[in-house]
Design a protein around this motif. Sequence first.
Motif, PDB file in Angstrom:
ATOM      1  N   PRO A  54       0.809  -1.220   0.000  1.00  0.00           N
ATOM      2  CA  PRO A  54       0.000   0.000   0.000  1.00  0.00           C
ATOM      3  C   PRO A  54       0.842   1.269   0.000  1.00  0.00           C
ATOM      4  O   PRO A  54       1.876   1.341   0.655  1.00  0.00           O
ATOM      5  CB  PRO A  54      -0.813  -0.124   1.290  1.00  0.00           C
ATOM      6  N   ARG A  55       0.350   2.262  -0.734  1.00  0.00           N
ATOM      7  CA  ARG A  55       1.016   3.562  -0.767  1.00  0.00           C
ATOM      8  C   ARG A  55       0.101   4.664  -0.236  1.00  0.00           C
ATOM      9  O   ARG A  55       0.433   5.834  -0.320  1.00  0.00           O
ATOM     10  CB  ARG A  55       1.470   3.877  -2.201  1.00  0.00           C
ATOM     11  N   THR A  56      -1.058   4.278   0.281  1.00  0.00           N
ATOM     12  CA  THR A  56      -1.983   5.230   0.893  1.00  0.00           C
ATOM     13  C   THR A  56      -2.484   4.645   2.209  1.00  0.00           C
ATOM     14  O   THR A  56      -2.481   3.424   2.409  1.00  0.00           O
ATOM     15  CB  THR A  56      -3.195   5.515  -0.017  1.00  0.00           C
ATOM     16  N   ILE A  57      -2.925   5.517   3.093  1.00  0.00           N
ATOM     17  CA  ILE A  57      -3.482   5.050   4.366  1.00  0.00           C
ATOM     18  C   ILE A  57      -4.725   4.207   4.126  1.00  0.00           C
ATOM     19  O   ILE A  57      -4.938   3.178   4.766  1.00  0.00           O
ATOM     20  CB  ILE A  57      -3.806   6.255   5.270  1.00  0.00           C
ATOM     21  N   VAL A  58      -5.561   4.628   3.169  1.00  0.00           N
ATOM     22  CA  VAL A  58      -6.777   3.870   2.863  1.00  0.00           C
ATOM     23  C   VAL A  58      -6.423   2.457   2.414  1.00  0.00           C
ATOM     24  O   VAL A  58      -7.037   1.471   2.847  1.00  0.00           O
ATOM     25  CB  VAL A  58      -7.599   4.595   1.780  1.00  0.00           C
ATOM     26  N   GLY A  59      -5.422   2.334   1.552  1.00  0.00           N
ATOM     27  CA  GLY A  59      -5.005   1.011   1.095  1.00  0.00           C
ATOM     28  C   GLY A  59      -4.467   0.159   2.226  1.00  0.00           C
ATOM     29  O   GLY A  59      -4.724  -1.049   2.294  1.00  0.00           O
TER      30      GLY A  59
END
Length: 267
Positions: A188-193
Amino acid sequence: MDDRGGSFVAVRRISQGLERGNTCHSTSAEVVAGSTAWLGRGLSCVCAQSRESDARPSFDLTPSQEECLQRLQNRIDIAYDSSTPEHQDALRALWNAAFPEEELRGLISEQWKEMGWQGKDPSTDFRGGGFISLENLLFFARNFPKSFKDLLWKQEGDRSVWEYPFAVAGVNITFMLIQMLDLEAVKPRTIVGAVFLKFLSENESAFDLLYCITFKLMDHQWLAMRASYMDFNTVMKATRRQLERELLLEDVTRLEDMPSYTLLTRY
């Protein structure tokens, strides 16, 4: 719009903490795929758009989370193949779930337009989401049959004369989620991911469940915005923003805690 995508057509309404995840169960469905989505006639694809606010450092995963992500990526990588018996059976199962009292005359048939496919051969629409988009629809039909049919037949709310095509919208939702969660990245590269990967490590059906939540939320947004088919892209953007907000709520420790989950289960 991705150059591999198709066109989005209007149809007339038929009827008025990452370390927590330490377990990952194997799934019998080692199949499913993805590629692109479409929102034609000059509309840009919200699914493929990236934003500077999404650019965050990558997150390290536990071995079990890496395994879960790889398993889901394996599903995403499988394109729909109309010559594969398993894929044919899944398509027939989707028809039977949607229209149990109407016999399907063939995998290529004008009947498919009743479900909101663009033509008589649904396989041409799966280029936007692969086999996983079919599995998502089938999961929805089997696990939330009332909500599935409410959306298929547009039974809720005061609707526009020209509605979004149900099945094609479903393929777009699959693709949007893959992009939003950055599921084709190594990690993941985002907090959501990263948050989603935690949920996935605790529930092997997390992606399919989030798909159902998203479809119902999209329709809810559609009604709230009093949208018509040319507003589909705008509705998808609003849906994505709402999903991102809900996934980051402190009291959401599983997908069932998301406020939008209640849209699926209310009667």
